[in-house]
Design an enzyme around this catalytic site. Structure first.
Site, PDB file in Angstrom:
ATOM      1  N   LYS A   1       0.635  -0.990  -0.072  1.00  0.00           N
ATOM      2  CA  LYS A   1       0.019   0.018  -0.082  1.00  0.00           C
ATOM      3  C   LYS A   1       0.917   1.264   0.190  1.00  0.00           C
ATOM      4  CE  LYS A   1      -3.898  -2.283   2.266  1.00  0.00           C
ATOM      5  NZ  LYS A   1      -4.669  -2.421   3.581  1.00  0.00           N
TER       6      LYS A   1
ATOM      7  N   ASP B   1     -11.513  23.443  -3.169  1.00  0.00           N
ATOM      8  CA  ASP B   1     -12.059  23.516  -4.326  1.00  0.00           C
ATOM      9  C   ASP B   1     -13.715  23.083  -4.260  1.00  0.00           C
ATOM     10  OD1 ASP B   1     -13.227  23.405  -6.870  1.00  0.00           O
ATOM     11  OD2 ASP B   1     -11.677  21.851  -7.706  1.00  0.00           O
TER      12      ASP B   1
END
Length: 350
Positions: A276, A331
């Site tokens: 990972k 955003d």
């Protein structure tokens, strides 16, 4: 030479010489640096007076009197953070240093409280449909959605006004009358606003071609009208001026963790296994500074996106800077981000 550079001295400088530097620079501080401009310490006029009260000789080296661990700031600090630390630490100046602790500027309380007007034009892009925020945008353009008590676009405009900017252009397309009715000519904020209307959607940069290019005589700020940030616009401008280029793009670091073990191989042999792994990338933050010359190369009434504009510059061997920002940035593209804005930033930006 920037004014703060007249306040630089090297170790070994006597107090007598330092007094002359204090008088000449008129900044009420001396910055002691080594040959690589690394900050070693500071001596204020208060430090000097205390040394003289103790009857220290004028031949004493400045490093015997200086503060070897002064409070410093970095280029990405907002005006509000600078003022807060100055008030908390009861100091009148904060040296600005880079990652190597080299001196690159000086902020003073006087200048922050009496901030000069900046003539750079600011172009706020507010023409999008905001489809991902439906149904909120069914009867309201995305930049006019409120965070707290104010529309997103007003929060953005006021952050520029607070930083000293007064020349604004706003691009419109979807429900332009709501934006025009709210902001008018900008006189409510003591600024001027001109509107650039896209009859047809022109992409994320096409509106640049509709600007009155003969009026754009300084680097132009361009910012998406759906962003919330505490970016220090003055720092961005200083960076752009110090690193001449066709454009400077603000970037954010984005992390992505691969949810599986990643295998590297050579032929059919496994050479390594990473469980990972975390990937880091810089991504476009939707804030730019554009050189006026670049603006001349954007075709009138032509659909084009900002990445294409910048890629064309790179293809023609023109420099494009990136300016990593570490301040708050959001955003507002989806309902999740809009909800987050209400929770963790609306109140602090009012």
């Amino acid at each position: 030479m920037k004014q703060w550079e007249t306040a630089l001295v090297r170790p070994g400088t006597t107090l007598e010489q330092a007094i002359k530097v204090l008088d000449r620079a008129a900044l009420r501080i001396v910055l002691v640096v080594d040959i690589q401009q690394k900050l070693l310490g500071t001596m204020t006029d208060g430090d000097l007076r205390r040394a003289l009260i103790k009857h220290q000789s004028l031949d004493t080296a400045v490093e015997k009197v200086m503060n070897p661990q002064p409070k410093v700031a970095t280029l990405d600090w907002s005006r509000e953070r600078l003022l807060h630390v100055m008030e908390q630490q009861q100091v009148l100046q904060l040296p600005i240093v880079d990652e190597q602790y080299r001196i690159i500027g000086l902020e003073s309380l006087h200048e922050l409280l009496n901030q000069q007007t900046q003539d750079n034009p600011v172009f706020l892009m507010a023409g999008g449909f905001g489809t991902r925020l439906r149904p909120l945008t069914n009867d309201c353009p995305k930049p006019m959605l409120k965070v707290g008590e104010k529309p997103i676009l007003q929060v953005i405009l006021e952050s520029f006004v607070k930083a000293g900017f007064h020349r604004f252009y706003i691009s419109t397309h979807y429900m332009p009358e709501m934006i025009r009715d709210h902001f008018g000519d900008g006189s409510q904020w003591g600024v001027s606003i001109q509107y650039i209307h896209e009859g047809e959607p022109l992409g994320t940069a096409g509106a640049l071609g509709l600007l009155p290019k003969d009026e754009i005589d300084q680097p132009l700020f361009v910012m998406n009208g759906d962003l919330l940030t505490t970016l220090n616009f003055q720092s961005l401008l200083q960076f752009h001026e110090a690193h001449p280029a066709s454009a400077t793009m603000c970037v954010r670091e984005y992390e992505y963790q691969v949810p599986y073990g990643v295998i590297e191989s050579h032929g059919h042999h496994i050479t390594s296994m990473v469980e990972k792994p975390l990937q880091r990338f810089f991504v476009n933050a939707g804030i730019y500074l554009l050189d006026p010359v670049l603006l001349q190369r954007v075709t009138h009434n032509h659909r084009i996106d900002m990445p294409t504009v910048l890629e064309n510059e790179i293809a023609n061997n023109r420099k494009i800077n990136m300016f990593p920002i570490h301040e708050y940035w959001l955003d507002i593209g989806r309902i999740e981000e809009f909800s987050r804005a209400q929770k963790d930033i609306a109140g602090s930006l009012q």
